[in-house]
Scaffold this motif. Structure first.
Motif, PDB file in Angstrom:
ATOM      1  N   SER A  91       0.834  -1.210   0.000  1.00 13.69           N
ATOM      2  CA  SER A  91       0.000   0.000   0.000  1.00 13.69           C
ATOM      3  C   SER A  91       0.868   1.258   0.000  1.00 13.69           C
ATOM      4  O   SER A  91       0.475   2.281  -0.552  1.00 13.69           O
TER       5      SER A  91
ATOM      6  N   TYR B  14       0.646   4.072  -2.798  1.00  8.14           N
ATOM      7  CA  TYR B  14       0.558   5.508  -2.526  1.00  8.14           C
ATOM      8  C   TYR B  14       1.559   6.272  -3.393  1.00  8.14           C
ATOM      9  O   TYR B  14       1.243   7.338  -3.927  1.00  8.14           O
TER      10      TYR B  14
ATOM     11  N   TYR C 150       0.126   6.540  -6.694  1.00  9.78           N
ATOM     12  CA  TYR C 150      -0.936   7.547  -6.662  1.00  9.78           C
ATOM     13  C   TYR C 150      -0.340   8.957  -6.750  1.00  9.78           C
ATOM     14  O   TYR C 150      -0.826   9.796  -7.499  1.00  9.78           O
TER      15      TYR C 150
ATOM     16  N   GLY D 296      -5.995   5.976  -4.380  1.00  5.08           N
ATOM     17  CA  GLY D 296      -4.952   5.897  -3.368  1.00  5.08           C
ATOM     18  C   GLY D 296      -5.352   4.948  -2.251  1.00  5.08           C
ATOM     19  O   GLY D 296      -6.480   4.446  -2.211  1.00  5.08           O
TER      20      GLY D 296
ATOM     21  N   ASN E 155      -6.190   5.617   0.634  1.00  8.76           N
ATOM     22  CA  ASN E 155      -7.277   6.131   1.468  1.00  8.76           C
ATOM     23  C   ASN E 155      -8.654   5.686   1.002  1.00  8.76           C
ATOM     24  O   ASN E 155      -9.663   6.037   1.598  1.00  8.76           O
TER      25      ASN E 155
ATOM     26  N   GLU F 206      -8.528  12.897   3.040  1.00 11.93           N
ATOM     27  CA  GLU F 206      -8.083  13.127   1.662  1.00 11.93           C
ATOM     28  C   GLU F 206      -6.612  13.544   1.608  1.00 11.93           C
ATOM     29  O   GLU F 206      -5.999  13.479   0.552  1.00 11.93           O
TER      30      GLU F 206
ATOM     31  N   GLN G 199      -3.841   9.256   4.074  1.00  5.74           N
ATOM     32  CA  GLN G 199      -3.134   8.212   3.327  1.00  5.74           C
ATOM     33  C   GLN G 199      -2.286   7.354   4.265  1.00  5.74           C
ATOM     34  O   GLN G 199      -2.269   6.125   4.149  1.00  5.74           O
TER      35      GLN G 199
ATOM     36  N   SER H  66      -4.428   5.204   6.371  1.00  2.09           N
ATOM     37  CA  SER H  66      -4.966   4.151   5.505  1.00  2.09           C
ATOM     38  C   SER H  66      -3.945   3.041   5.265  1.00  2.09           C
ATOM     39  O   SER H  66      -4.305   1.865   5.227  1.00  2.09           O
TER      40      SER H  66
END
Length: 176
Positions: A46, A50, A53, A61, A63, A76, A81, A84
């Motif tokens: 992840s 990111y 992203y 992303g 999130n 956001e 992020q 997340s």
């Protein structure tokens, strides 16, 4: 004073089980390894997602996992992020345990690839309605689809092959 006399005098010997270097390390259970593989795999992949992203390889992303919850605008940003990514690591423990329970005996990269594709299908096809900001697969850009499928496949291979390899090594190792 000779070495033997020193050992007898000090009450210590090279073979003493109390010495740190002579203690045997307790083996980690297969379940414990699966948990750590899941958590680390979730964090690692992840985090790379990111980065993809940020570099605009994908519209989605990490999130995405927070989207069903009304938490405010912070989700956001970078904080959303990062939180997340940690949350995905935690959820990934359950994913790894699921793999361990069902597919651990299959020592094949193809099983991991299939597992990753199944996870992608679960998120982007079945669970898509619970994510308010996620477009349908038909509305996503080709780059987003390819990038996310690749990340899910890499994640599936990492988790799947790591768990299967560890399980099969444990099965074939001599019991002491």
């Amino acid at each position: 004073m000779s070495d033997k006399e020193k050992q007898n005098h000090e009450g210590k010997s090279e073979d003493s089980p109390r010495l740190e270097q002579n203690k045997k390390e307790e083996p980690v259970s297969a379940m414990g390894k699966a948990i750590s593989i899941g958590f680390i795999g979730g964090l690692f992949w992840s985090s790379l997602a990111y980065l993809a992203y940020i570099l605009n390889f994908t519209e989605v992303g990490p999130n995405l996992i927070l989207q069903p919850f009304a938490l405010g605008d912070w989700k956001e940003g970078v904080l959303g992020q990062v939180i997340s990514i940690v949350l995905i690591g935690i959820v990934s423990i359950g994913v790894a345990l699921t793999y361990y329970a069902i597919l651990k005996k299959f020592n094949s990269m193809l099983i991991g690839i299939g597992f990753g594709i199944a996870l992608w299908s679960l998120v982007f096809l079945l669970l898509q309605p619970i994510f308010p900001t996620l477009n349908t697969v038909y509305e996503l850009s080709r780059g987003t689809i390819v990038t996310t499928i690749c990340f899910y496949i890499l994640y599936g291979v990492f988790v799947g092959y790591s768990i299967s390899f560890d399980y099969n090594e444990f099965q074939t190792s001599p019991k002491s």
